[in-house]
Design a protein around this motif. Structure first.
Motif, PDB file in Angstrom:
ATOM      1  N   LYS A 121      22.250 100.537 -21.641  1.00 53.85           N
ATOM      2  CA  LYS A 121      21.954  99.405 -20.765  1.00 53.85           C
ATOM      3  C   LYS A 121      22.303  98.059 -21.387  1.00 53.85           C
ATOM      4  CE  LYS A 121      17.648 100.490 -20.271  1.00 53.85           C
ATOM      5  NZ  LYS A 121      16.239 100.385 -19.812  1.00 53.85           N
ATOM      6  N   ASP A 127      31.208 100.006 -20.140  1.00 56.37           N
ATOM      7  CA  ASP A 127      30.277 101.015 -19.644  1.00 56.37           C
ATOM      8  C   ASP A 127      28.802 100.622 -19.678  1.00 56.37           C
ATOM      9  OD1 ASP A 127      32.388 102.755 -19.153  1.00 56.37           O
ATOM     10  OD2 ASP A 127      32.337 103.572 -21.185  1.00 56.37           O
ATOM     11  N   HIS A 144      22.707 113.614 -19.009  1.00 62.79           N
ATOM     12  CA  HIS A 144      23.159 112.268 -18.643  1.00 62.79           C
ATOM     13  C   HIS A 144      22.522 111.234 -19.558  1.00 62.79           C
ATOM     14  CE1 HIS A 144      24.689 113.749 -14.660  1.00 62.79           C
ATOM     15  NE2 HIS A 144      23.781 114.666 -14.924  1.00 62.79           N
ATOM     16  N   TRP A 145      23.234 110.143 -19.777  1.00 58.73           N
ATOM     17  CA  TRP A 145      22.671 109.045 -20.550  1.00 58.73           C
ATOM     18  C   TRP A 145      23.322 107.733 -20.151  1.00 58.73           C
ATOM     19  CZ3 TRP A 145      25.599 106.558 -24.606  1.00 58.73           C
ATOM     20  CH2 TRP A 145      26.831 107.174 -24.906  1.00 58.73           C
ATOM     21  N   LYS A 146      22.663 106.650 -20.555  1.00 60.84           N
ATOM     22  CA  LYS A 146      23.123 105.328 -20.141  1.00 60.84           C
ATOM     23  C   LYS A 146      22.810 104.313 -21.252  1.00 60.84           C
ATOM     24  CE  LYS A 146      22.191 104.207 -15.929  1.00 60.84           C
ATOM     25  NZ  LYS A 146      21.437 103.771 -14.722  1.00 60.84           N
ATOM     26  N   ARG A 198      26.413 102.008 -17.060  1.00 55.11           N
ATOM     27  CA  ARG A 198      27.116 103.096 -16.383  1.00 55.11           C
ATOM     28  C   ARG A 198      26.619 104.445 -16.905  1.00 55.11           C
ATOM     29  NH1 ARG A 198      32.187 105.435 -18.039  1.00 55.11           N
ATOM     30  NH2 ARG A 198      33.119 106.686 -16.381  1.00 55.11           N
ATOM     31  N   THR A 199      26.434 105.412 -16.012  1.00 53.08           N
ATOM     32  CA  THR A 199      25.954 106.734 -16.395  1.00 53.08           C
ATOM     33  C   THR A 199      27.072 107.567 -17.014  1.00 53.08           C
ATOM     34  OG1 THR A 199      24.258 106.760 -14.669  1.00 53.08           O
ATOM     35  CG2 THR A 199      24.922 108.877 -15.565  1.00 53.08           C
ATOM     36  N   SER A 257      30.569 105.726 -24.764  1.00 50.78           N
ATOM     37  CA  SER A 257      30.221 104.607 -23.890  1.00 50.78           C
ATOM     38  C   SER A 257      30.760 103.338 -24.532  1.00 50.78           C
ATOM     39  CB  SER A 257      28.705 104.519 -23.709  1.00 50.78           C
ATOM     40  OG  SER A 257      28.358 103.365 -22.971  1.00 50.78           O
TER      41      SER A 257
END
Length: 300
Positions: free
Chosen positions: A51, A78, A47-49, A81-82, A73
């Motif tokens: 920010k 996004d 998982h990544w995000k 958002r994960t 992303s």
């Protein structure tokens, strides 16, 4: 959870976020590395995000050195958002990543040099994030190019690595994923590296704490019994406490006796309102403000 400026990344095993050990950050290489405890036979996802990075970015995934595609992303949609990658998909099914036993052999023909990329990347999950431009959509047949190599390692080459990543049985997808034609528009922003080993291996190498260190240590010595000297000291302390309380009560009583309400009469003489003679004298009260109904004037 690993962090680099505007980005975060983590691994979940069967939906539970893993603990990262020995996190190392290289500013020069823009790389964040850690160890995680792998669990044989269990599925995992990366998982990544994004920010706050105000560009479209792609996240490419490699497991054991095998490219497994990636995810996008979008900056306009996004942020915060994960985004996740849990396996390799085709137009209709998903094959999830799963921790599996490393296949070993004693066949010398399968002996792999310890410097080979196949062995160097074994036990490593990588997520590389970089800015992209989306040029359009591709045919779903591109999915067929992605797979994991069927690696067999000679017993003398495996070192401490006992697991590898394989793909679980395909599961149907409700909706076919889109395949995008993307173009990198700049150097990688960051690379997150998760080195996986069984928890026993991490503990044996001092990377993860042993269970004994996680438990609270009980006191080895029982509480000491009170001696006669201890009891005498406690009695003296209690007696001193009682004396202090009596002294405070006496001081309070004396202070209250000395505090008598007094007021000046018209001639400037002080009248003690506690004396009987004060009741027959006229008292003139000066006030700086008008009387308000319901307000009490305290003559004391």
């Amino acid at each position: 959870m690993l962090q680099w400026k505007e980005f975060e990344a983590w691994v979940c095993i069967e939906g539970e976020e893993t603990v990262e050990y020995d996190v190392q950050t290289s500013e020069d290489d823009r790389t964040v590395t850690c160890w995680i405890a792998s669990e044989l036979g269990k599925k995992f996802s990366i998982h990544w995000k994004n920010k706050a990075f105000l560009q479209d970015v792609g996240g490419s995934v490699k497991v054991d050195g095998n490219p497994c595609g990636g995810t996008i992303s979008y900056a306009w949609r996004d942020l915060g958002r994960t985004i996740s990658k849990s396996g390799i998909a085709d137009a209709a099914t998903l094959k999830s990543f799963v921790f599996s036993s490393l296949e070993v052999t004693d066949d010398d023909d399968a002996l792999i040099s310890s410097s080979s990329s196949a062995l160097q990347d074994l036990g490593l999950l990588e997520l590389t994030i970089y800015p992209v431009r989306i040029n359009g959509e591709l045919e779903s047949t591109v999915f067929s190019r992605l797979n994991l190599s069927d690696l067999k390692v000679h017993e003398r080459s495996k070192k401490a690595v006992t697991q590898q990543i394989k793909l679980a049985e395909p599961q149907p997808l409700e909706k076919a994923p889109r395949v995008l034609d993307i173009e990198r528009t700049g150097p990688e922003v960051v690379k997150f590296c998760f080195k996986y080993r069984p928890i026993d291996v991490l503990r044996a190498n001092g990377i993860a704490p042993s269970p004994s260190r996680l438990k609270r240590k009980a006191s080895a010595e029982p509480p000491r019994a009170l001696t006669p000297d201890d009891l005498e000291e406690l009695a003296d302390l209690e007696e001193a406490k009682n004396l202090r309380e009596k002294l405070r009560a006496l001081e309070k009583k004396l202070h209250k006796r000395d505090k008598k309400p007094r007021i000046k009469d018209e001639d400037g003489d002080v009248i003690d309102l506690t004396q009987n003679g004060a009741r027959n004298k006229r008292v003139k009260v000066e006030s700086d403000r008008p009387f308000i109904s319901g307000e009490v004037i305290d003559l004391t």
